[in-house]
Design a protein around this motif. Sequence first.
Motif, mmCIF file in Angstrom:
data_model
loop_
_atom_site.group_PDB
_atom_site.id
_atom_site.type_symbol
_atom_site.label_atom_id
_atom_site.label_comp_id
_atom_site.label_asym_id
_atom_site.label_seq_id
_atom_site.Cartn_x
_atom_site.Cartn_y
_atom_site.Cartn_z
ATOM 1 N N UNK A 9 -7.182 0.123 3.659
ATOM 2 C CA UNK A 9 -6.786 -0.448 4.933
ATOM 3 C C UNK A 9 -7.668 -1.272 5.844
ATOM 4 N N UNK A 10 -8.970 -0.351 5.690
ATOM 5 C CA UNK A 10 -9.872 -1.086 6.416
ATOM 6 C C UNK A 10 -10.384 -2.576 5.947
ATOM 7 N N UNK A 11 -10.013 -3.007 4.762
ATOM 8 C CA UNK A 11 -10.251 -4.197 4.366
ATOM 9 C C UNK A 11 -9.133 -5.297 4.451
ATOM 10 N N UNK A 12 -8.255 -4.928 5.352
ATOM 11 C CA UNK A 12 -7.101 -5.882 5.294
ATOM 12 C C UNK A 12 -7.604 -7.382 5.575
ATOM 13 N N UNK A 13 -8.466 -7.495 6.429
ATOM 14 C CA UNK A 13 -9.176 -9.143 6.947
ATOM 15 C C UNK A 13 -9.405 -9.715 5.682
ATOM 16 N N UNK A 14 -10.292 -8.933 4.617
ATOM 17 C CA UNK A 14 -10.700 -9.501 3.343
ATOM 18 C C UNK A 14 -9.640 -9.943 2.565
ATOM 19 N N UNK A 15 -8.509 -8.851 2.457
ATOM 20 C CA UNK A 15 -7.586 -9.336 1.677
ATOM 21 C C UNK A 15 -6.782 -10.337 2.029
ATOM 22 N N UNK A 72 -6.687 5.880 -1.826
ATOM 23 C CA UNK A 72 -5.937 6.241 -3.183
ATOM 24 C C UNK A 72 -4.872 5.436 -3.685
ATOM 25 N N UNK A 73 -4.351 4.650 -2.765
ATOM 26 C CA UNK A 73 -3.184 3.623 -2.975
ATOM 27 C C UNK A 73 -3.783 2.632 -3.818
ATOM 28 N N UNK A 74 -5.012 2.078 -3.503
ATOM 29 C CA UNK A 74 -5.708 1.348 -4.248
ATOM 30 C C UNK A 74 -6.001 1.717 -5.469
ATOM 31 N N UNK A 75 -6.553 2.777 -5.758
ATOM 32 C CA UNK A 75 -6.845 3.611 -7.215
ATOM 33 C C UNK A 75 -5.429 3.716 -7.724
#
Length: 141
Positions: A9-15, A72-75
């Motif tokens: 979630x902390x990387x939403x801007x990069x996504x 966890x979701x990413x993995x």
Amino acid sequence: MRFYVASGLENFAAVREVSAELKALGHQQTYDWTEHCDVRDQGGERMRQVAGREVAAVLEADLVIALLPGGRGTHTEIGLAVARAALTDKGQVWLWSQDGSHFMPDERTCTFYFHPRIRRFCGDIKQVLEAVKENWGEIVP
């Protein structure tokens, strides 16, 4: 090419940045979880709905890109993408770590980051986008 971008979630801007660049190249995003971000406070039914959409999106994607670090979701999404690629010989899984620390043999890494179906990138995120431009014909089955 159909793509999905996984991350914490902390990387939403990069996504959003990576997704916008890929869409500008004419590629199709299978699902954009950044439109709603965290849904854990919205109840079980909403979480089931999002989980189903994310699973479908990963399985529909020709390319799954995971921007590390991830939760966890990413993995879970990485695992789904690797399983699909290994079982069907379809789809590619790319991981990106800005400083490469996630690929060091210590507590920050995951054994599955080294699965033969995964391609790893370190450094500037633009390298991933350039690799898509150079290899997209090989990504789509």
